[in-house]
Design an enzyme around this catalytic site. Sequence first.
Site, mmCIF file in Angstrom:
data_model
loop_
_atom_site.group_PDB
_atom_site.id
_atom_site.type_symbol
_atom_site.label_atom_id
_atom_site.label_comp_id
_atom_site.label_asym_id
_atom_site.label_seq_id
_atom_site.Cartn_x
_atom_site.Cartn_y
_atom_site.Cartn_z
ATOM 1 N N GLY A 309 -8.325 11.732 1.086
ATOM 2 C CA GLY A 309 -8.504 9.539 0.611
ATOM 3 C C GLY A 309 -7.274 9.534 0.058
ATOM 4 N N GLU A 310 -7.542 8.586 -0.083
ATOM 5 C CA GLU A 310 -7.070 7.691 -1.452
ATOM 6 C C GLU A 310 -5.039 7.653 -1.228
ATOM 7 O OE1 GLU A 310 -7.198 10.050 -5.076
ATOM 8 O OE2 GLU A 310 -8.857 9.568 -4.837
ATOM 9 N N GLY A 311 -4.606 7.700 -0.012
ATOM 10 C CA GLY A 311 -2.978 8.142 0.037
ATOM 11 C C GLY A 311 -2.893 8.948 0.047
#
Length: 343
Positions: A309-311
């Site tokens: 996640g987190e980009g």
Amino acid sequence: MITPISTTLVTELQKKIDFKTKPIGSLGTLEKIALQIGQIQNTLTPELHQPAVVVFAGDHGIVKNKPISPYPQEVTQQMVLNFVQGGAAINVFCKQHNIELFIVDAGVNGTFDYTTHLLNHKIASGTSDYSEGKAMSVEACETALDAGRNVIQQLHLQGTNIVGFGEMGIGNTSAAALLMSYFTNTPIENCVGKGTGLDDKGVHTKGEILSEVFDFHKDQIETPIDALVSFGGFEIVMLCGAMLEAARLQMTVLIDGFIVTSALLAAHAIDNNILDYCIFSHTSGEQGHEKMLSHLQVSPILNLGMRLGEGSGVAVAYPIIQSAVNFLNEMATFESANVSEAN
């Protein structure tokens, strides 16, 4: 409303790509990306200006009451602080590739000192427990959608024309699995994964809980907004609003993994023209993501087994996207390089 991608220059763009000093099609996915961004920007010489990644963070009420995550809820707040301090993977990758990073408090159960890059759009300190009722009110959902739009409008004003999205929120793979099940008509057990690291027993328990949640809500859902109200996190709803606005403004939209794609499923149900503007960075290791991508009939750039996640997938894929634009603009043609073409 989102304008369908322009096809005015598609023939000229394809000719420009094909007459570079290379065999036709030999740059593979880079050629497809170059063609898409040229169409998005409606130019033969597209440019990437002030790339940004926006990470929306929010908490989920169910985490307090049900064993759906191995991590406690306070990790969401702690990770946002880690982002601010520059210690997360997304910080490292954005720094490496000169991408500006913004974190948005969409609904974290905690307080912060807000800055230029840590934005306060907190709706509440987390959603309600959707095993007992709706995750949020319709009014809160609309406010979150508007907040996502506002973030993108500000980026657009500063000159950003390519934006990627990430998220942070303990429990948000569960919300994403519920949204996936609704929008793709996939049994919930085929949507549930390990999230932040559940073992097989934990995944089974999570699946049983979410199956009960889905059955509890399904008869009351008639629209995409109903689904977001029932299952969504504030970060997921803001992602949905942000994506829709970025596409409306004809920005290139970079999609990360499982949770971000769940927000895209909702956005796509609201306006299916959004896909014209989306580039999919990677296939997540979260088991439902590949099924989401198949439902949307799209192909991602990378498959590195990532599920952070987190980009993070967006930031890792960005230099490939940059390479696609660069070859289109800078690579010689057969004529300019005085190289003979194939017979």
